[in-house]
Enzyme design. Structure first.
Site, PDB file in Angstrom:
ATOM      1  N   LYS A 191       0.719  -1.358   0.023  1.00  0.00           N
ATOM      2  CA  LYS A 191       0.177  -0.064  -0.232  1.00  0.00           C
ATOM      3  C   LYS A 191       1.172   1.020   0.032  1.00  0.00           C
ATOM      4  O   LYS A 191       0.849   2.575  -0.545  1.00  0.00           O
ATOM      5  CB  LYS A 191      -1.095   0.242   1.207  1.00  0.00           C
ATOM      6  CG  LYS A 191      -0.344  -0.399   2.775  1.00  0.00           C
ATOM      7  CD  LYS A 191      -0.269   0.952   3.346  1.00  0.00           C
ATOM      8  CE  LYS A 191       0.248   1.065   5.085  1.00  0.00           C
ATOM      9  NZ  LYS A 191       0.671   1.996   5.410  1.00  0.00           N
ATOM     10  N   THR A 248      -3.911   5.686   3.522  1.00  0.00           N
ATOM     11  CA  THR A 248      -2.540   5.689   3.044  1.00  0.00           C
ATOM     12  C   THR A 248      -2.692   6.766   1.330  1.00  0.00           C
ATOM     13  O   THR A 248      -1.907   7.181   1.678  1.00  0.00           O
ATOM     14  CB  THR A 248      -1.726   4.375   3.195  1.00  0.00           C
ATOM     15  OG1 THR A 248      -1.720   3.856   4.455  1.00  0.00           O
ATOM     16  CG2 THR A 248      -0.499   5.154   2.877  1.00  0.00           C
TER      17      THR A 248
END
Length: 332
Positions: A191, A248
């Site tokens: 991620k 994120t």
């Protein structure tokens, strides 16, 4: 009372130590620099990494790792992924032989292409059932401020996972347990790379459609790699996958997203690093190791490849986007 040691006093290590203390756990945090430990112990603030956040008075701090780990029921490893091995070599002799080891690090080790739980096992000799990982949409400052969040604690030993779960459950922090360590680690490592791509897109002025497309296709990449390694698709559709990815990729509090924006605006890798005040954007290093890991399993990850080319091969962000859009069209 459960006793924990948190080794690493960066923003997330400090925030998680605060969660543990708020949950009633007896916790000591280790800081590499004496002045950081002193600030936490005496002023109840980590002014370098979480300025303005008051830390619990019950949270103890030290610059001596042996003091931190003495008598601990579990040890939290909260250092950057690429320094975990070196630090563990220095710590392993002082960690108890049946202590649970909990990794907060998110990355794939350069060179060995190992996940963090594998690094921990290799360095310490600990069986995999003693090793747990924590992953989820866990932006440090929001959690330190007591904003509601959830996370996943993955461990092959459900008893150990539940012990950690109880030690950090608060009114604002809700931990779930899982046995899929691989899925949690792959989601956490990848991620950061996709967040860099989202930041780059935003940095050159592209909008929400682009970012949403990157997140969605990024999830497809992560799922392909995870399942090739043995992860459960359901894990990557949950908090440790989609949840962590969305937070994120979209938050200005995300170092990887912010770092990517600077690259998108034309800044060099070096100037972007200076602007983050020395805090690590894990995806910059992980993009290369994730790319190599994917290649070793013959898994296609075009976004990851593009991020690597921008960060390490001098490709411009517009050229990287053009390369992605020029790929052969195919069914989703």
């Amino acid at each position: 009372m459960t006793t924990a040691a948190v080794l690493g006093a960066g923003s997330w290590g400090t925030a998680y130590a605060k969660v543990l203390a708020d949950a009633g756990t007896d916790v000591t945090i280790w800081a590499r620099r004496e002045e950081v430990a002193r600030g936490i112990a005496e002023r109840h603030e980590n002014s370098d990494y979480l300025p303005g956040v008051e830390l619990p008075h019950s949270l103890k701090a030290t610059a001596d790792h042996r003091v931190a780990v003495a008598g601990a029921d579990f040890v939290v490893l909260a250092v950057p992924s690429q320094t975990l091995r070196t630090n563990l070599e220095a710590w392993k002799a002082d960690i108890g032989s049946d202590v649970t080891l909990l990794s907060l690090a998110k990355g794939i080790e350069s060179g060995t292409l190992m996940r963090m739980s594998q690094v921990i096992g290799q360095v310490t000799g600990a069986e995999q059932n003693r090793i747990a990982v924590l992953s989820g949409p866990n932006l440090a400052r929001e959690i330190a401020e007591g904003q509601p969040a959830a996370t996943v604690i993955a461990c092959p030993d459900s008893t150990r996972a539940m012990e950690i779960q109880k030690s950090c459950a608060t009114k604002y922090f809700r931990p779930y347990t899982n046995s899929d360590v691989i899925g949690c680690e792959i989601g956490g490592a990848c991620k950061n790379v996709i967040a860099l791509a989202c930041g780059m897109a935003a940095g050159i002025g592209l909008g929400e459609n682009t970012v949403a497309s990157i997140i969605t296709r990024g999830l497809a990449e992560i799922t392909r790699l995870g399942t090739a390694l043995g992860a459960k698709p359901a894990t990557l559709a949950g908090l440790a996958g989609v949840g962590d990815l969305v937070a994120t990729c979209t938050s200005p509090l995300s170092r990887n997203r912010s770092f990517g924006e600077r690259l998108g605006r034309g800044e060099s890798l070096e100037s972007a690093q200076e602007a983050t005040h020395g805090q690590v954007a894990e995806g910059v290093k992980s993009c290369t190791s994730v790319r190599a890991l994917a290649a070793s399993y013959d898994v296609e990850m075009p976004l990851t490849d593009a991020v690597h080319r921008v960060c390490h091969e001098g490709m411009s962000v517009p050229d990287a986007i053009g390369q992605l859009l020029g790929r052969r069209i195919k069914p989703e």
